[in-house]
Design a protein around this motif. Structure first.
Motif, mmCIF file in Angstrom:
data_model
loop_
_atom_site.group_PDB
_atom_site.id
_atom_site.type_symbol
_atom_site.label_atom_id
_atom_site.label_comp_id
_atom_site.label_asym_id
_atom_site.label_seq_id
_atom_site.Cartn_x
_atom_site.Cartn_y
_atom_site.Cartn_z
ATOM 1 N N VAL A 76 0.848 -1.191 0.000
ATOM 2 C CA VAL A 76 0.000 0.000 0.000
ATOM 3 C C VAL A 76 0.885 1.243 0.000
ATOM 4 O O VAL A 76 1.820 1.365 0.793
ATOM 5 C CB VAL A 76 -0.944 0.010 1.216
ATOM 6 N N PHE A 77 0.585 2.159 -0.902
ATOM 7 C CA PHE A 77 1.359 3.389 -1.070
ATOM 8 C C PHE A 77 0.830 4.498 -0.170
ATOM 9 O O PHE A 77 -0.379 4.663 -0.008
ATOM 10 C CB PHE A 77 1.284 3.858 -2.526
ATOM 11 N N ARG B 131 -1.970 13.799 -1.318
ATOM 12 C CA ARG B 131 -2.013 12.716 -0.323
ATOM 13 C C ARG B 131 -3.392 12.063 -0.331
ATOM 14 O O ARG B 131 -3.516 10.850 -0.241
ATOM 15 C CB ARG B 131 -1.690 13.238 1.078
ATOM 16 N N LYS B 132 -4.422 12.885 -0.452
ATOM 17 C CA LYS B 132 -5.779 12.327 -0.467
ATOM 18 C C LYS B 132 -6.055 11.589 -1.766
ATOM 19 O O LYS B 132 -6.872 10.677 -1.794
ATOM 20 C CB LYS B 132 -6.798 13.419 -0.215
ATOM 21 N N LEU B 133 -5.374 11.954 -2.823
ATOM 22 C CA LEU B 133 -5.525 11.268 -4.103
ATOM 23 C C LEU B 133 -4.841 9.905 -4.091
ATOM 24 O O LEU B 133 -5.377 8.930 -4.606
ATOM 25 C CB LEU B 133 -4.961 12.133 -5.231
ATOM 26 N N TYR B 134 -3.650 9.829 -3.493
ATOM 27 C CA TYR B 134 -2.828 8.622 -3.593
ATOM 28 C C TYR B 134 -2.756 7.745 -2.342
ATOM 29 O O TYR B 134 -2.631 6.531 -2.459
ATOM 30 C CB TYR B 134 -1.389 9.013 -3.944
ATOM 31 N N ASN B 135 -2.753 8.343 -1.160
ATOM 32 C CA ASN B 135 -2.515 7.548 0.049
ATOM 33 C C ASN B 135 -3.577 6.469 0.238
ATOM 34 O O ASN B 135 -4.774 6.736 0.139
ATOM 35 C CB ASN B 135 -2.450 8.430 1.296
ATOM 36 N N GLY B 136 -3.100 5.263 0.488
ATOM 37 C CA GLY B 136 -3.993 4.141 0.724
ATOM 38 C C GLY B 136 -4.248 3.278 -0.500
ATOM 39 O O GLY B 136 -4.912 2.250 -0.402
#
Length: 136
Positions: A64-65, A84-89
């Motif tokens: 998980v990135f 961060r909200k676009l990619y995290n998780g």
């Protein structure tokens, strides 16, 4: 493909009509972001191509990135928070399938950022994609 956290920002933007209010919203996102430790603000995490100082510290755990980040500019900190909200998780393999420019266009950011800020945003996206591609 975007995370639910990013979709929440898109929804919020639909209710915020004035661009100045949207700009403030992005800045608030940056203020709410966790602080990046000084020990992680090193040349290896610094993003070249940004007018301001930018550091991104990516992590991949169990496939998980995620990443942490910081900038010395308020609007850039906000852009980091949005990314961060676009990619995290996301699973690291899915990071490469995200069309970040198209997703950011949904927020109308492309037409309201200076060319320097747009170049910096592009540099941050390229760094994220590079890290993900090396991990796949």
């Amino acid at each position: 493909m975007a995370t639910q956290a990013f979709e929440d920002i898109v929804e919020d933007f639909e209710f915020i009509e004035d661009w100045e209010d949207r700009y403030r919203y992005v800045i608030e996102q940056g203020k709410d972001m966790p602080v990046l430790e000084e020990a992680l603000r090193v040349p290896a995490t610094k993003v070249d191509g940004c007018a301001s100082q930018v550091w991104l510290h990516p992590k991949i755990e169990a496939g998980v990135f995620s990443f942490e980040g910081a900038s010395d500019a308020m609007i850039v900190s906000g852009l980091i928070a949005v990314l961060r909200k676009l990619y995290n998780g996301l699973p690291v393999a899915d990071v490469l399938s995200v069309d970040a420019r198209a997703e950011m266009e949904r927020l109308g950011l492309n037409e309201h950022l200076s060319s320097q800020r747009s170049n910096g945003l592009r540099a941050m996206i390229e760094r994220i994609r590079l890290v993900a591609s090396e991990a796949v």
